[in-house]
Design an enzyme around this catalytic site. Structure first.
Site, mmCIF file in Angstrom:
data_model
loop_
_atom_site.group_PDB
_atom_site.id
_atom_site.type_symbol
_atom_site.label_atom_id
_atom_site.label_comp_id
_atom_site.label_asym_id
_atom_site.label_seq_id
_atom_site.Cartn_x
_atom_site.Cartn_y
_atom_site.Cartn_z
ATOM 1 C CG ASP A 415 -1.907 1.119 1.235
ATOM 2 O OD1 ASP A 415 -1.529 2.246 1.622
ATOM 3 O OD2 ASP A 415 -3.051 0.897 0.837
ATOM 4 C CG ASN A 423 -5.362 11.259 -4.532
ATOM 5 O OD1 ASN A 423 -4.775 11.478 -5.587
ATOM 6 N ND2 ASN A 423 -5.883 10.086 -4.244
ATOM 7 C CG ASP A 432 -5.645 9.288 -11.442
ATOM 8 O OD1 ASP A 432 -5.830 8.596 -10.431
ATOM 9 O OD2 ASP A 432 -6.561 9.851 -12.056
ATOM 10 C CD GLU A 458 -4.684 4.098 -1.044
ATOM 11 O OE1 GLU A 458 -4.877 4.435 0.141
ATOM 12 O OE2 GLU A 458 -5.561 4.206 -1.912
#
Length: 535
Positions: A415, A423, A432, A458
């Site tokens: 992760d 973000n 992204d 993620e």
């Protein structure tokens, strides 16, 4: 019903001659005594019969061949259409799961507060976080909003994880949206409130009336349309699924698909006749010759791809469902088309050769298209890693190979650390880009035998085949090091991974190993991140 003969010319000659001789009462020895003129008449009669039988057999063979060719192309169109429609249904399902998952988690601490702007001239309010979201969100009602509605809006914004790649990679998608029963709609791509905004009339839409809690107790996906898009994107059909949190009905996630794309699918390949898509109520959705609204067809329907049925007008039909009892692909071959095509095909061998060449080229195109559609159903479009479906399919093969070769298997769950902060700080576009770059780095670090997957958001997962169990740590650390080559594009700062690594037991189900690896991943997060915890 057509007859098919495989005729040997010599046998045909003998059979025809025997028939004539039997009628005249002659034997083969008598035949030798026949006058030359009679011999000519006999030969002409035999040749005439031979021509009649040969032409009839050739014509019948071409009829059979024509129908077989139609069946082959129809199978290809059906498979391609089914795969394509399944891809759209999967997109709607992913949207559903994203929204429900985020809604049940609730508003996460540190989430950006909602900024709403009133539009008195339209009687609606609008969410103002334009740069941070993929679509537009409008609604009606007094401000401030109840906490439950704010929670639902935050959940709707989680759809961006599916909306953004879908809009980037799928030109056939006209709109993706979530319509809440609490008087708001989130729709992408972005559109100004002046062009489109929430109104109570949306609750009279066909997908809402058919897919809501009162009319859809089974909570199935509904298909509605075609209808003309209010924003000018032509004729579309809607795939919609109701959203529930437990027994609480929240609203519906939906995808509007351009009818033009379905028309292209019905035109793939070459076949006499016309392929069409029809709904469960016999309404025409797409056809090769172009869409015409309001057309109703009543073909005989079958579940077999190669079973020909005759309509009331004598036309021949092939049919098979694309969505069980909701969407059908049918192919109509009129009697005139059938006989004209068979007669034309009988003209010469050269035409048959050309036809076979064309079909071979189109079959190659179909194979490539089907391969690409299959790849899209198994691969995450952003990172190019497997999605969950592709992972489990490939993992099944890898586990069988490992068992046969007596190899050990390890499961590594990974992760990205602080991805939500990335973000929130830099925007979803940068997030992204990080996922895309990370996917490439991790794929480059994988061995051919490794099965690498974007598990969701993620999170990534990897199934590792090992000669020696002690090598598992080296592989895991190599992946963690490869991840650090990923940079945030705006300031070139590196990202890090946390992970959990377990060895798959000899009789242990893969899902249990994944759960254990996920628990160890959580420990890595708790112990400071940027580390692999081994189990």
């Amino acid at each position: 019903m057509f007859l098919y003969w495989h005729i040997n010319l010599r046998d045909l000659y003998y059979l025809s001659s025997w028939a004539l001789l039997d009628q005249s009462g002659l034997s083969w020895s008598h035949c030798m005594l026949i006058e030359p003129r009679q011999r000519v008449l006999l030969l002409v009669s035999v040749l005439a019969m031979f021509c009649i039988i040969t032409c009839t057999a050739t014509f019948a063979r071409h009829l059979w061949k024509l129908k077989a060719e139609v069946e082959t192309t129809f199978k290809s169109r059906h498979e391609l259409t089914r795969q394509f429609v399944a891809l759209q249904r999967d997109r709607v399902l992913v949207m559903h799961n994203l929204l429900v998952g985020r809604y049940e988690v609730g508003v996460e601490p540190g989430s950006r507060p909602l900024t709403l702007k009133q539009h008195p001239e339209l009687g609606v309010w609008e969410l103002q976080q334009h740069n941070a979201i993929a679509g537009s969100l409008t609604g009606m009602g007094e401000l401030p909003l109840p906490l439950q509605v704010e929670r639902e809006i935050h959940a709707a914004l989680a759809l961006d994880a599916q909306i953004t790649p879908a809009l980037e990679l799928a030109e056939e998608v006209a709109w993706l949206y979530y319509q809440s029963r609490h008087n708001f709609i989130y729709i992408a791509p972005k559109i100004s409130p002046a062009e489109f905004h929430f109104t109570p009339e949306l609750y009279n839409s066909g997908y809402w009336l058919e897919g809501g809690e009162q009319t859809n107790p089974s909570r199935r996906l509904v298909l509605k349309g075609p209808y003309k898009d209010m924003a000018g994107k032509g004729w579309v059909i809607t795939f919609a699924r109701p959203v529930y949190s437990g027994d609480e009905f929240l609203g519906m996630v939906a995808l509007d698909l351009s009818v033009n794309t379905l028309e292209h699918l019905t035109n793939v390949g070459t076949a006499t006749g016309e392929s069409m898509l029809i709904s469960e109520n016999d309404r025409l959705i797409a056809r090769q010759s172009g869409f015409a609204p309001g057309v109703l067809l009543h073909p005989p329907l079958s579940t077999s791809l190669t079973e020909w049925d005759k309509g009331k007008d004598g036309d021949l039909w092939l049919s098979s469902w694309v969505i069980d009892d909701e969407l059908w692909l049918v192919h109509r071959l009129t009697r005139a088309q059938l006989w004209r095509a068979a007669a034309r095909d009988s003209v010469g061998v050269w035409f048959v050769v050309v036809l076979i060449t064309i079909l071979a080229i189109m079959s190659l195109r179909l194979q490539r298209t089907l391969a690409e559609v299959t790849r899209l159903t198994r691969v995450d479009p952003l990172t190019q890693a497997f999605n969950r479906r592709g992972f489990f399919e490939s993992a099944e093969v890898a586990m069988a190979v490992a068992k046969r070769q007596q190899l050990s298997l390890a499961v590594l769950m990974m992760d990205i650390d602080h991805f939500k902060k990335i973000n929130d700080t830099y925007g979803h576009a940068v997030g992204d880009a990080v996922l895309k770059q990370l996917g490439a780095n991790l794929l480059n670090a994988c061995r051919p035998s490794d099965v690498f997957c974007r598990w969701g958001g993620e999170e990534f997962i990897m199934l590792i085949a090992l000669d020696k169990v002690e090598n598992a740590r080296d592989v895991a650390e190599r992946m963690r090091s490869a991840a650090q080559r990923t940079r945030i594009t705006t300031d070139n700062s590196p990202i890090t991974l946390s992970g959990g690594l377990v060895i798959l037991g000899s009789e242990e189900p893969l899902e249990e190993a994944i759960n254990r690896a996920d628990a160890l991943l959580y420990e890595s997060k708790q112990e400071g991140r940027n580390r692999i915890t081994y189990g």
